[in-house]
Design a protein around this motif. Structure first.
Motif, PDB file in Angstrom:
ATOM      1  N   ASP A 176       1.048  -1.158  -0.335  1.00  8.86           N
ATOM      2  CA  ASP A 176      -0.316   0.098  -0.428  1.00  8.86           C
ATOM      3  C   ASP A 176       1.302   1.226  -0.384  1.00  8.86           C
ATOM      4  OD1 ASP A 176      -2.115  -1.742  -0.046  1.00  8.86           O
ATOM      5  OD2 ASP A 176      -2.016  -1.515   2.265  1.00  8.86           O
ATOM      6  N   LYS A 209      -1.157   6.131  -8.625  1.00 11.45           N
ATOM      7  CA  LYS A 209      -1.220   6.193  -6.980  1.00 11.45           C
ATOM      8  C   LYS A 209      -0.815   6.739  -6.354  1.00 11.45           C
ATOM      9  CE  LYS A 209      -2.144   3.281  -3.155  1.00 11.45           C
ATOM     10  NZ  LYS A 209      -2.314   0.818  -2.956  1.00 11.45           N
ATOM     11  N   THR A 236       3.975  -1.608  -6.119  1.00 11.75           N
ATOM     12  CA  THR A 236       3.404  -1.754  -7.614  1.00 11.75           C
ATOM     13  C   THR A 236       2.425  -3.346  -7.020  1.00 11.75           C
ATOM     14  OG1 THR A 236       5.231  -3.593  -8.488  1.00 11.75           O
ATOM     15  CG2 THR A 236       4.619  -1.460  -9.561  1.00 11.75           C
ATOM     16  N   SER A 270       5.206   4.432  -3.590  1.00  3.14           N
ATOM     17  CA  SER A 270       3.891   3.435  -4.100  1.00  3.14           C
ATOM     18  C   SER A 270       4.564   2.626  -4.915  1.00  3.14           C
ATOM     19  CB  SER A 270       3.457   4.936  -5.345  1.00  3.14           C
ATOM     20  OG  SER A 270       2.283   4.322  -5.290  1.00  3.14           O
ATOM     21  N   GLU A 287      -0.458   2.141 -12.641  1.00  4.63           N
ATOM     22  CA  GLU A 287      -1.714   2.079 -11.944  1.00  4.63           C
ATOM     23  C   GLU A 287      -0.459   2.608 -10.082  1.00  4.63           C
ATOM     24  OE1 GLU A 287      -4.822  -1.357 -13.593  1.00  4.63           O
ATOM     25  OE2 GLU A 287      -2.915  -1.156 -11.894  1.00  4.63           O
ATOM     26  N   ALA A 288       0.424   2.061  -9.883  1.00  5.66           N
ATOM     27  CA  ALA A 288       1.548   2.587  -8.568  1.00  5.66           C
ATOM     28  C   ALA A 288       1.533   4.252  -9.424  1.00  5.66           C
ATOM     29  CB  ALA A 288       2.375   1.701  -8.683  1.00  5.66           C
ATOM     30  N   LYS A 337      -1.817  10.942  -6.100  1.00  3.40           N
ATOM     31  CA  LYS A 337      -2.598  11.882  -5.999  1.00  3.40           C
ATOM     32  C   LYS A 337      -2.450  11.458  -4.696  1.00  3.40           C
ATOM     33  CE  LYS A 337      -5.621   9.437  -9.555  1.00  3.40           C
ATOM     34  NZ  LYS A 337      -7.201   8.736  -9.670  1.00  3.40           N
ATOM     35  N   ARG A 338      -1.534  10.686  -3.681  1.00  3.56           N
ATOM     36  CA  ARG A 338      -0.975  10.937  -3.074  1.00  3.56           C
ATOM     37  C   ARG A 338      -0.324  11.963  -2.060  1.00  3.56           C
ATOM     38  NH1 ARG A 338      -1.175  11.907   1.853  1.00  3.56           N
ATOM     39  NH2 ARG A 338      -1.052  10.170   3.424  1.00  3.56           N
ATOM     40  N   ALA A 346      -2.779  11.534 -14.031  1.00  6.38           N
ATOM     41  CA  ALA A 346      -3.472  11.532 -12.767  1.00  6.38           C
ATOM     42  C   ALA A 346      -2.673  12.633 -12.426  1.00  6.38           C
ATOM     43  CB  ALA A 346      -2.435  10.407 -11.414  1.00  6.38           C
TER      44      ALA A 346
END
Length: 509
Positions: free
Chosen positions: A62, A99, A80, A78, A95-96, A102-103, A136
């Motif tokens: 996570d 993410k 994978t 981040s 995707e990682a 965005k974090r 993103a």
């Protein structure tokens, strides 16, 4: 077309190569990795992540935020997560990255420094990571126009890798791809008024104005439609590029551009009309791909793109079921359901592409791109495009080429096959009629609901005369992107631009 009070530009994230992790221009570091990095310069970052894992095992999958002894002060890790190369693909990295970005934004980072992975499971993991970060950071066109002071989520994006020269190359390519994807997202994601057919014309005209590499033709005369495109009425935007050197490939794309789909006279009921502003993502991808082409200027290839823009509305001028219309190819088509408008909008343009091939295009391959059927979504699930070849394209391995190319850049395809049942389904049983456009059930309740439309397009355009047994076989593939284009209200994905790049442009620029 009247002069706009502002210049239309695709969304561009300011980026640069960062040579040192001690660069003081950044206030947060985003580390995307499959495994904790062993590179010497990342040793202290690895140590911080290992501390976090000691007290929280979920960090391995996570991620976390840690304070670090660098000018950026914050590390956003981040990962994978575990990657199984039997089943996973490059999307693990994009995707990682998305993410992680965005974090970082949520944490208040305004100038993130993205650390590219170099312990990679997939060959283009670094490029895919950067593209995930850029996705993103995309800002929708209407927000950019209405609130210009918020037209960017960040001040700048730094990109670090152990080889600055390689990072420069990756940034250059990612920028070209992302500009094209931004064009596709702008068109595909704009609401029904912002991206009505006339305003798509306005947008595309401005995006490609003064571009010496792209020829643009706009067709909107009603009399021209009656004569040359009897199955369509709206706007047609024709884009053409021809690269340097002897042409060895001609790629011909026809995109469905239904700016809003009410279902027409067979109106969509029960709340299923919401989100139908996304029914133009096929044409949007055509425009975006041509933008990529104009940026990269690939050699030895010719690309022709046709955008079939129309609004499928209810009114006195809408067509209705039971109408019989002769297509450009003189095939008599009986309308079975006005909610199957996408195949109608593309059929005459597909016929025109066929005519160009017969006239002598070099090594041509025709494709239709469309958010065509709910059946495609049920068949393959969210995030996957479907490709279907006719005989000549199948013999040439086109579906496999596109599937493998899409997997490399995280833009995946599944392969379906067009069968005799699909052609039999669309042979009209009435006297004096050649082809049935559609039955009166949703595609999701129709057996072979995504393969049948491909057979219709072949029949109504006259491509059935150009199969394997023809003296002039023509390669044709139908791409149903209903499941991959992105569901409202999420932003469009711009699929299948990355797959098309990897299959047909990589190595030509």
């Amino acid at each position: 077309m009247s002069q706009l009070p502002y210049e239309i530009l695709p969304h561009i994230v300011p980026m640069k190569t960062v040579k040192s992790l001690n660069d003081s221009d950044y206030d947060g570091m985003v580390l995307v990795s499959h495994t904790l990095p062993s590179h010497l310069e990342l040793g202290s970052l690895k140590a911080e992540v290992e501390k976090a894992i000691k007290i929280d095992k979920s960090v391995e999958t996570d991620g976390c935020i840690r304070e670090v002894n660098f000018p950026a002060q914050r590390l956003i890790y981040s990962p994978t997560g575990p990657i199984n190369r039997d089943y996973d693909d490059a999307r693990s990295y994009s995707e990682a990255a998305a993410k992680g970005i965005k974090r970082a934004l949520k944490a208040g980072v305004t100038s993130p420094l993205l650390i590219l992975p170099f312990e990679r499971k997939f060959v283009h993991a670094d490029l895919v990571t950067l593209l995930g970060a850029l996705e993103a950071l995309y800002v929708p066109i209407q927000f950019r126009e209405d609130v210009p002071e918020k037209n960017s989520k960040i001040k700048q994006l730094g990109v670090w890798g152990p080889d600055p020269s390689a990072v420069n190359t990756i940034i250059s390519l990612a920028l070209a791809l992302e500009i094209g994807r931004s064009v596709a997202r702008d068109i595909g994601g704009g609401d029904p008024e912002r991206m009505s057919p006339p305003r798509v014309e306005e947008y595309v005209t401005n995006i490609f104005k003064n571009n010496p590499h792209i020829k643009l033709q706009v067709i909107k005369d009603v009399e021209v439609f009656k004569k040359e495109y009897p199955l369509h009425n709206g706007r047609i935007l024709m884009l053409e590029y021809e690269g340097e050197g002897p042409i060895d490939c001609t790629l011909m794309l026809v995109g469905k551009g239904v700016t809003y789909d009410t279902g027409g006279a067979d109106i969509k009921a029960g709340g299923v009309m919401a989100g139908m502003s996304r029914d133009k993502c096929g044409a949007a991808a055509v425009a975006g791909f041509l933008k990529v082409v104009s940026e990269l200027k690939p050699k030895r290839i010719k690309v022709i793109g046709a955008m079939a823009m129309v609004r499928n509305s209810v009114g006195e001028e809408c067509y209705v079921s039971d109408e019989i219309i002769a297509s450009r190819s003189k095939v008599r088509v009986r309308v079975g359901n006005t909610d199957a408008e996408g195949r109608m909008a593309m059929a005459d343009l597909l016929c025109q592409m066929k005519e160009k091939v017969v006239s002598g295009e070099i090594n041509p391959h025709i494709m239709t791109l469309a958010t065509l059927t709910g059946h495609a979504c049920l068949t393959v699930g969210t995030g996957y495009s479907i490709v279907m070849d006719n005989g000549p394209a199948r013999e040439n391995g086109q579906s496999k080429l596109l599937q493998e190319a899409g997997s490399i850049l995280g833009d995946p395809f599944e392969i379906s096959t067009i069968r005799r049942e699909d052609f039999n389904f669309h042979k009209d049983k009435g006297e004096g009629v050649d082809v049935l456009q559609c039955n009166n059930m949703p595609s999701s309740r129709t057996p072979r609901g995504h393969q049948g439309p491909a057979a219709f397009l072949i029949l109504s355009s006259g491509l059935d005369k150009h199969g394997l047994d023809s003296s002039v076989p023509i390669k044709y593939s139908h791409l149903d992107i209903a499941a991959s284009a992105g569901d409202y209200p999420d932003e469009p994905t711009a699929s299948p631009i990355l797959a098309l790049y990897a299959a047909y442009l990589e190595g030509r620029h």
